[in-house]
Design an enzyme around this catalytic site. Structure first.
Site, PDB file in Angstrom:
ATOM      1  N   ASN A 210     -44.468 -51.326 -41.679  1.00 26.42           N
ATOM      2  CA  ASN A 210     -43.340 -51.875 -42.437  1.00 26.42           C
ATOM      3  C   ASN A 210     -43.844 -52.723 -43.603  1.00 26.42           C
ATOM      4  O   ASN A 210     -45.051 -52.855 -43.804  1.00 26.42           O
ATOM      5  CB  ASN A 210     -42.415 -52.679 -41.511  1.00 26.42           C
ATOM      6  N   LYS A 289     -56.768 -35.495 -36.677  1.00 24.24           N
ATOM      7  CA  LYS A 289     -55.763 -35.554 -37.741  1.00 24.24           C
ATOM      8  C   LYS A 289     -54.817 -34.347 -37.611  1.00 24.24           C
ATOM      9  O   LYS A 289     -55.274 -33.206 -37.488  1.00 24.24           O
ATOM     10  CB  LYS A 289     -56.469 -35.518 -39.103  1.00 24.24           C
ATOM     11  N   PRO A 304     -43.926 -52.490 -26.585  1.00 22.17           N
ATOM     12  CA  PRO A 304     -43.639 -53.621 -25.700  1.00 22.17           C
ATOM     13  C   PRO A 304     -43.002 -54.747 -26.505  1.00 22.17           C
ATOM     14  O   PRO A 304     -43.419 -54.999 -27.643  1.00 22.17           O
ATOM     15  CB  PRO A 304     -45.023 -54.030 -25.175  1.00 22.17           C
ATOM     16  N   ASP A 305     -41.971 -55.397 -25.971  1.00 17.65           N
ATOM     17  CA  ASP A 305     -41.370 -56.532 -26.675  1.00 17.65           C
ATOM     18  C   ASP A 305     -42.154 -57.797 -26.294  1.00 17.65           C
ATOM     19  O   ASP A 305     -42.088 -58.260 -25.159  1.00 17.65           O
ATOM     20  CB  ASP A 305     -39.892 -56.672 -26.321  1.00 17.65           C
ATOM     21  N   ILE A 306     -42.912 -58.294 -27.240  1.00 15.44           N
ATOM     22  CA  ILE A 306     -43.870 -59.378 -26.944  1.00 15.44           C
ATOM     23  C   ILE A 306     -43.140 -60.632 -26.479  1.00 15.44           C
ATOM     24  O   ILE A 306     -43.479 -61.232 -25.462  1.00 15.44           O
ATOM     25  CB  ILE A 306     -44.754 -59.670 -28.185  1.00 15.44           C
ATOM     26  N   PHE A 322     -38.236 -64.669 -34.960  1.00 11.80           N
ATOM     27  CA  PHE A 322     -37.570 -64.428 -36.232  1.00 11.80           C
ATOM     28  C   PHE A 322     -36.551 -63.313 -36.059  1.00 11.80           C
ATOM     29  O   PHE A 322     -36.779 -62.385 -35.293  1.00 11.80           O
ATOM     30  CB  PHE A 322     -38.584 -64.014 -37.312  1.00 11.80           C
ATOM     31  N   LYS A 340     -33.459 -62.882 -25.523  1.00 13.85           N
ATOM     32  CA  LYS A 340     -34.921 -62.854 -25.379  1.00 13.85           C
ATOM     33  C   LYS A 340     -35.450 -64.162 -24.802  1.00 13.85           C
ATOM     34  O   LYS A 340     -36.659 -64.357 -24.723  1.00 13.85           O
ATOM     35  CB  LYS A 340     -35.569 -62.570 -26.726  1.00 13.85           C
TER      36      LYS A 340
HETATM   37  O1  C5P Z   1     -35.233 -57.893 -31.544  1.00 12.62           O
HETATM   38  P1  C5P Z   1     -35.951 -58.042 -32.814  1.00 12.62           P
HETATM   39  O2  C5P Z   1     -37.099 -57.074 -32.935  1.00 12.62           O
HETATM   40  O3  C5P Z   1     -35.121 -58.075 -34.022  1.00 12.62           O
HETATM   41  O4  C5P Z   1     -36.597 -59.508 -32.695  1.00 12.62           O
HETATM   42  C1  C5P Z   1     -37.429 -60.013 -33.676  1.00 12.62           C
HETATM   43  C2  C5P Z   1     -38.378 -61.007 -33.059  1.00 12.62           C
HETATM   44  O5  C5P Z   1     -39.009 -60.405 -31.936  1.00 12.62           O
HETATM   45  C3  C5P Z   1     -39.496 -61.374 -34.007  1.00 12.62           C
HETATM   46  O6  C5P Z   1     -39.851 -62.728 -33.775  1.00 12.62           O
HETATM   47  C4  C5P Z   1     -40.626 -60.425 -33.637  1.00 12.62           C
HETATM   48  O7  C5P Z   1     -41.891 -60.976 -33.929  1.00 12.62           O
HETATM   49  C5  C5P Z   1     -40.405 -60.264 -32.141  1.00 12.62           C
HETATM   50  N1  C5P Z   1     -40.767 -58.944 -31.600  1.00 12.62           N
HETATM   51  C6  C5P Z   1     -41.560 -58.866 -30.472  1.00 12.62           C
HETATM   52  N2  C5P Z   1     -41.912 -57.653 -29.967  1.00 12.62           N
HETATM   53  C7  C5P Z   1     -41.487 -56.519 -30.542  1.00 12.62           C
HETATM   54  C8  C5P Z   1     -40.622 -56.566 -31.662  1.00 12.62           C
HETATM   55  C9  C5P Z   1     -40.291 -57.801 -32.180  1.00 12.62           C
HETATM   56  O8  C5P Z   1     -41.938 -59.904 -29.952  1.00 12.62           O
HETATM   57  N3  C5P Z   1     -41.848 -55.360 -30.024  1.00 12.62           N
END
Ligand code: C5P
Length: 396
Positions: A210, A289, A304-306, A322, A340
């Protein structure tokens, strides 16, 4: 730029310019200080006049330039009395030596003795002089008395030699001045900051990413350092230079970022997720490739959502996330804060050209469990300071 909240607003800087070839950079120091909202008064030594004119410094500072001890007999008392900080840039071995010994034989050295506030020095000289034990003793004497040093750097010197002695870049000097003037409200905190984009690979050379530049996260890392925190900066690909004093970890994918955060988590007290983490990654990464063909179907899966991974732990740090949204979808940010399980979320309108990705300014709302602070368009440095001021208030 509309920016009511400049970091050095209303600060009065007494800038001392001494006789080094780096003296010309004083013009840029003055310009940057004034951009940050400071007023600048310059003292120059007689030797500095060999390298730069008093007129140039007067025009840049829009103030009278002082150099003679006797033309205004009280200047050595009144100039320091009105200053918030004194900065010697460039600082020669001679001026540093005189200051260490308490010699007061010109306006600059006399002002240094009559000043009781913060002093930043930016040494500039040949490497032989810098490494000379007599000079090092003088420098260490000043450091032990709480003087702030910035630089010098290693590199090619004006005399044609390579070595340590180049005056620091102007941006480093400005950062040192801001740091010296900052309250160390986060001195007890160990802060992890994530920044920049992640890259999710389709094959060894192609990836999904991005527009994030890392500017907001790097500004937060610098602001946390200024407030005395121990800072780890975990960054995706960025062209920005590493802030001095951070522990820097470079990552590529969302999974790498999660691993790095987990590795730094023990003993961390704050996690600031300013990285633009990819929400999706290719379900499979090709080992070779991918050949060009008529059509390519790519299956994506969630990364994974950190934040969610970390926020479910019992012993978790204070978490700031953010919410980059296009348009005024502030409700979504409020919802995300709860979903979250974060402690603070920064709502960030990325729809406008002057706010969000890859620009120096931002327009945010700081949302936590007690308050919402709506900020005007500001530099990312000022936004970072505002976020960390709110964090300091909560942590106090
Ligand atoms: O849910 P959304 O992706 O909009 O949330 C944004 C926040 O979540 C940001 O602080 C971003 O760094 C964090 N994030 C994360 N793991 C991801 C995607 C976003 O921790 N896979």
């Amino acid at each position: 730029m509309k920016n009511k909240r400049k970091v050095l607003k209303n600060k009065s800087v007494l800038l001392c310019v001494t006789g080094s070839v780096a003296a010309y950079k004083a013009i840029d120091v003055i310009r940057r200080l004034r951009d940050e909202g400071a007023s600048v008064t310059v003292i120059m030594t007689e030797a500095a006049k060999q390298f730069i004119t008093s007129l140039s410094l007067e025009i840049a500072s829009q103030n009278k330039v002082y150099s003679d001890l006797f033309s205004d007999p009280m200047a050595h008392i009144t100039l320091p009395a009105h200053a918030d900080i004194m900065v010697i840039a460039p600082a020669t071995a001679n001026t540093i030596g005189k200051f260490a010994m308490g010699i007061a034989d010109n306006l600059l050295s006399t002002c240094l003795l009559s000043f009781s506030g913060k002093i930043v020095i930016a040494p500039a000289m040949n490497w032989r002089m810098y490494e000379n034990p007599v000079f090092q003793k003088n420098l260490n004497d000043l450091l032990s008395r709480g003087i702030f040093q910035v630089g010098p750097e290693k590199g090619s010197l004006a005399c044609g030699e390579d070595g340590i002695g180049r005056m620091s870049d102007v941006s480093e000097i400005i950062e040192a001045i801001k740091s010296a003037l900052s309250q160390k409200t986060l001195a007890k905190e160990k802060v992890i900051v994530t920044a920049g984009p992640t890259r999710e690979y389709l094959d060894p050379v192609r990836f999904i990413s991005n527009r994030s530049s890392g500017k907001m996260g790097y500004a937060i890392a610098r602001a946390a350092l200024r407030k005395g925190a121990e800072v780890t900066l975990i960054s995706g690909h960025s062209l920005l230079s590493q802030p001095k004093g951070v522990k820097f970890i470079s990552v590529e994918t969302a999974s790498d970022m999660l691993n790095a955060v987990n590795q730094e988590l023990p003993s961390s007290t704050v996690l600031i997720m300013s990285a633009a983490v990819s929400d999706f990654m290719p379900a499979e990464k090709a080992k070779e490739k991918i050949e060009k063909s008529g059509e390519l179907m790519v299956k994506l899966q969630k990364t994974p959502d950190i934040i969610s991974e970390i926020s479910k732990n019992k012993n978790r740090p204070f978490i700031i996330g953010f919410a980059a949204e296009t348009g005024r979808k502030i409700d979504r940010a409020r919802k995300k804060l709860k979903e979250k399980n974060m402690d603070m979320i920064i709502f960030n309108d990325v729809a406008k050209a002057d706010s969000g990705f890859d620009v120096d300014t931002n327009r945010v709302v700081i949302i936590d469990k007690e308050k919402e602070i709506r900020l005007p368009l500001m530099s990312k440095d000022s936004v970072a300071d505002a976020i960390l001021e709110r964090l300091s208030e909560i942590k106090a």
